[in-house]
Motif scaffolding. Structure first.
Motif, PDB file in Angstrom:
ATOM      1  N   LEU A   1      -7.003   3.608   0.235  1.00 12.23           N
ATOM      2  CA  LEU A   1      -7.074   2.184  -0.767  1.00 12.23           C
ATOM      3  C   LEU A   1      -8.437   2.839  -1.361  1.00 12.23           C
TER       4      LEU A   1
ATOM      5  N   SER B   1      -1.542   3.454 -13.862  1.00 12.92           N
ATOM      6  CA  SER B   1      -3.093   3.244 -12.994  1.00 12.92           C
ATOM      7  C   SER B   1      -2.358   1.604 -12.088  1.00 12.92           C
ATOM      8  N   ILE B   2      -2.863   1.068 -11.270  1.00  8.36           N
ATOM      9  CA  ILE B   2      -2.094   0.744  -9.796  1.00  8.36           C
ATOM     10  C   ILE B   2      -3.457  -1.101  -9.568  1.00  8.36           C
ATOM     11  N   ASP B   3      -3.318  -1.722 -10.283  1.00  2.00           N
ATOM     12  CA  ASP B   3      -2.840  -3.013  -9.546  1.00  2.00           C
ATOM     13  C   ASP B   3      -2.972  -3.472  -8.655  1.00  2.00           C
ATOM     14  N   LEU B   4      -3.208  -3.630  -6.740  1.00  2.00           N
ATOM     15  CA  LEU B   4      -2.697  -4.305  -5.886  1.00  2.00           C
ATOM     16  C   LEU B   4      -3.660  -5.749  -5.432  1.00  2.00           C
TER      17      LEU B   4
ATOM     18  N   VAL C   1       0.929  -0.930   0.185  1.00  2.00           N
ATOM     19  CA  VAL C   1       0.076   0.356  -0.564  1.00  2.00           C
ATOM     20  C   VAL C   1       1.302   1.343   0.052  1.00  2.00           C
TER      21      VAL C   1
ATOM     22  N   THR D   1       1.338   6.648  -6.766  1.00  2.00           N
ATOM     23  CA  THR D   1       0.156   7.818  -6.910  1.00  2.00           C
ATOM     24  C   THR D   1       0.872   9.206  -7.482  1.00  2.00           C
TER      25      THR D   1
ATOM     26  N   ASP E   1      -7.731   5.524  -6.935  1.00  2.00           N
ATOM     27  CA  ASP E   1      -7.271   5.404  -7.604  1.00  2.00           C
ATOM     28  C   ASP E   1      -6.129   4.828  -7.749  1.00  2.00           C
ATOM     29  N   ILE E   2      -5.765   3.265  -6.472  1.00  2.00           N
ATOM     30  CA  ILE E   2      -5.781   2.437  -6.521  1.00  2.00           C
ATOM     31  C   ILE E   2      -6.756   1.118  -6.577  1.00  2.00           C
ATOM     32  N   ARG E   3      -6.898  -0.033  -7.187  1.00  2.00           N
ATOM     33  CA  ARG E   3      -7.616  -1.312  -7.587  1.00  2.00           C
ATOM     34  C   ARG E   3      -7.210  -2.196  -6.397  1.00  2.00           C
TER      35      ARG E   3
ATOM     36  N   ALA F   1       2.472   1.842  -3.478  1.00  2.00           N
ATOM     37  CA  ALA F   1       1.114   2.301  -3.857  1.00  2.00           C
ATOM     38  C   ALA F   1       0.890   3.471  -3.599  1.00  2.00           C
ATOM     39  N   ASP F   2       0.561   4.070  -2.822  1.00  2.00           N
ATOM     40  CA  ASP F   2       0.395   5.913  -2.820  1.00  2.00           C
ATOM     41  C   ASP F   2       1.319   6.454  -2.989  1.00  2.00           C
TER      42      ASP F   2
END
Length: 465
Positions: free
Chosen positions: A73, A37-40, A21, A28, A77-79, A24-25
Motif C-alpha cells: 500500500l 486504477s484501484i481503490d481499496l 490487498v 497491479t 499505486d493503490i488508493r 490489488a497487488d
C-alpha cells in the motif's frame, strides 16, 4: 470496453484486509497492455482487516504480515479509502457508476452457530465477538464480562487456542503487544484459574497448527494439563501421523507434554481435552454453571462416535470457537449456510446462477473461512485472472474519474480516511506506547510497543489530521 485504450481500467475492492490487498497487488502486477486504477475501500478507518482485528495481539509472526501489506500500500499505486461502509455510505449502483469492476473481499467476522441446549445462557459467548473485543475493534463494547474462574472453550482450531491463551495468560504479559488499555484493564481483573479446551475427536485430528500449539507452553505461570485417557489413536490416526508432518509434529508435542507434565504450582491451568462432544450447557438462574459432554471414541475412519458415557464440568463461561461466517451484503445474493457470496472462480452469481458482469469476490467471503491467511493469495490469483479474461465485456463506468468517488463521499459528509491518514494513526499509536512510563510488572518494567486506539471517532480525527 470501448474506451479501455484511452483511460485506466477502474477497479474498486471492498475490504482492505489481506484478501483485498493481495488482489490489488496481483492486479497491479499482472501482465497487461493497459493501465489500472484501484481503490481499496474499507469500513474501518484503518487497513489490514483480519490482521488488525482478528489475530491475537501476542502473535508477532502473523502480525509480521502487516509489513508485507504495508509495503504494497505504500507504493502509491493503490488508493486506500477507509471509514467507508458499503451498503450505508455507498450503494452498489453508486460504485458501479464509478468503476468498471468491483471485487468484494469483506471476509468473515461472525460466529458460526452451534445447536446446543443452553447455548443462549448468560456467560455463553462467541469466540469471534471476544476476539473483536480484545483486538480493539471499534464497533464492539469497550468492556467484557470476565467474571468466570472456570471457562470452557469449544473447538480444536487456532481460534480456540488464541481465545484460551488470552483468557489464561496474565494481562501484564500482554503489555509488550499492542493491546488496548481497556482490554488490559479487563483482563487484569479476571479471576480465571482454569481454562478448558474441548475437541470432539482425537489428538491426531486437531485443526491447530504446530506453532500455535507450541505457543501455549510459553505462557508464564500457566500449567498445561492433559489427560492420558483422551489419547486414542486408530488406523486412520496412524496413517495421518505417517503421511502428514504437521500432524506428526503436533502429536509428538502433545505426547511429550504428557510424559513431561509436572505440576509447577502455577496459579492458572490450561486443560486440553479430546474426544468430548458437547451435549448441553447447564445453567441456573439464567447463567452458565457447567457443561455436559458425551465421551467419544474414534470410528476408524477419521471420525468419532458416542460411547454413551457422559461427564460434567463446572464452568461459569463457555466460548464457542467452531468457525466464522461471512455477512450478507446489500444487493448481492448470499449463501447463508456457507456464509459466502455465490460465485464461480470469483465471478459473482445472481439468483439464477449467472455471472453478474463486473462483480467479483475473493478471500473468505468467496470460499468460506478455511485455510490460513496465505491461502487468500490463491483465491486472488483466480479471481484476478477471471476479471482480466472478462475485461472486454465489462460494463463501462459512467463516472470513471478518480475524483468522482471523493466528490461523492464529501457531498454525503462521509469522513473518509486515507493511506497518509493511516500512517498518522500508526505513528500516533506507536508514540502512545513510547510515552507510557514503563509498567512495573512481576517480571520487572515493561515498555509498550504501541497502544491501539479503539474509538472510531478518535481514529478518524487523528487520521484526518
Amino acid at each position: 470496453m470501448s474506451d479501455s485504450a484511452v483511460r485506466p481500467l477502474r477497479v474498486a475492492i471492498i475490504g482492505a484486509g489481506p484478501a483485498g490487498v493481495y488482489a490489488a497487488d496481483i492486479l497491479t502486477k499482472a501482465e497487461r497492455e493497459f493501465e489500472v486504477s484501484i481503490d481499496l475501500l474499507d469500513s474501518y478507518p484503518a487497513p489490514y482487516g483480519l490482521i488488525r482485528y482478528g489475530v491475537a495481539p501476542d502473535h508477532p509472526r502473523i502480525k509480521g504480515i502487516v509489513k508485507a501489506l504495508h509495503k504494497v500500500l505504500d507504493r502509491g499505486d493503490i488508493r486506500f479509502l477507509g471509514n467507508v461502509t458499503y451498503g450505508r455510505d455507498l450503494t452498489l449502483s453508486d460504485i458501479r457508476d464509478m468503476y468498471d469492476a468491483v471485487i468484494f473481499a469483506t471476509g468473515a467476522v461472525k460466529d458460526a452457530t452451534i445447536d446446543l441446549p443452553g447455548i443462549e445462557l448468560e456467560g455463553s459467548f462467541g469466540a469471534a465477538d471476544f476476539v473483536s473485543w480484545y483486538d480493539g475493534q471499534p464497533d464492539v463494547p469497550r468492556t467484557w464480562p470476565l467474571e468466570a474462574k472456570e471457562v470452557a472453550v469449544l473447538g480444536n482450531g487456532n481460534v480456540a487456542l488464541d481465545v484460551a491463551r488470552v483468557l489464561s495468560k496474565h494481562a501484564e504479559d500482554l503489555l509488550v503487544t499492542e493491546i488496548p488499555d481497556n482490554v488490559f484493564e479487563g483482563l487484569r481483573r479476571s479471576p480465571v484459574t482454569d481454562v478448558h479446551i474441548f475437541g470432539r475427536r482425537g489428538p491426531a485430528q486437531v485443526k491447530f497448527t504446530p506453532l500455535e500449539l507450541r505457543e501455549l507452553s510459553h505462557s508464564r505461570d500457566v500449567d498445561i494439563v492433559l489427560y492420558p485417557e483422551d489419547f486414542e489413536f486408530d488406523e486412520a490416526s496412524d496413517e495421518l501421523i505417517k503421511s502428514n508432518n504437521q500432524v506428526k509434529t503436533m502429536v509428538n508435542t502433545l505426547t511429550n507434554w504428557i510424559v513431561e507434565e509436572q505440576d509447577t504450582g502455577a496459579t492458572r491451568r490450561l486443560h486440553l481435552h479430546f474426544l468430548h462432544n458437547p451435549v448441553e450447557v447447564m445453567g441456573e438462574n439464567g447463567k452458565v454453571v457447567g457443561i455436559k459432554f458425551e465421551r467419544q471414541e474414534l470410528d476408524g475412519n477419521g471420525g468419532a462416535r458416542g460411547t454413551g458415557e457422559f461427564v460434567d464440568y463446572p464452568v461459569q463461561a463457555v466460548y464457542r470457537a467452531v468457525g466464522y461466517l461471512g455477512s450478507e451484503l446489500a444487493e448481492l445474493e448470499f449463501d447463508a449456510k456457507r456464509g459466502i457470496i455465490p460465485n464461480e472462480g470469483g465471478r459473482v452469481l445472481d439468483a439464477e446462477g449467472t455471472h453478474v458482469p463486473g462483480l467479483y469476490t475473493t478471500g473468505w467471503i468467496k470460499r468460506g473461512p478455511v485455510g490460513l491467511i496465505g491461502h487468500t493469495k490463491g483465491d486472488a490469483l483466480e479471481t484476478i485472472g477471471n476479471l482480466l479474461e472478462d475485461r472486454l465485456s465489462l460494463p463501462v463506468a459512467v463516472h470513471p474519474s478518480e475524483d468522482a468517488i471523493i466528490e461523492l463521499l464529501e457531498s454525503r459528509g462521509v469522513e473518509y480516511t486515507t493511506w497518509e491518514g493511516w500512517k498518522r494513526l500508526d505513528e500516533h499509536e506507536i508514540s502512545l506506547g513510547s510515552m507510557n512510563t514503563p509498567t512495573l510488572t512481576s517480571n520487572g518494567p515493561v515498555d509498550r510497543s504501541r497502544v491501539k486506539v479503539v474509538e472510531r471517532e478518535e481514529m478518524v480525527r487523528i487520521s484526518r489530521g
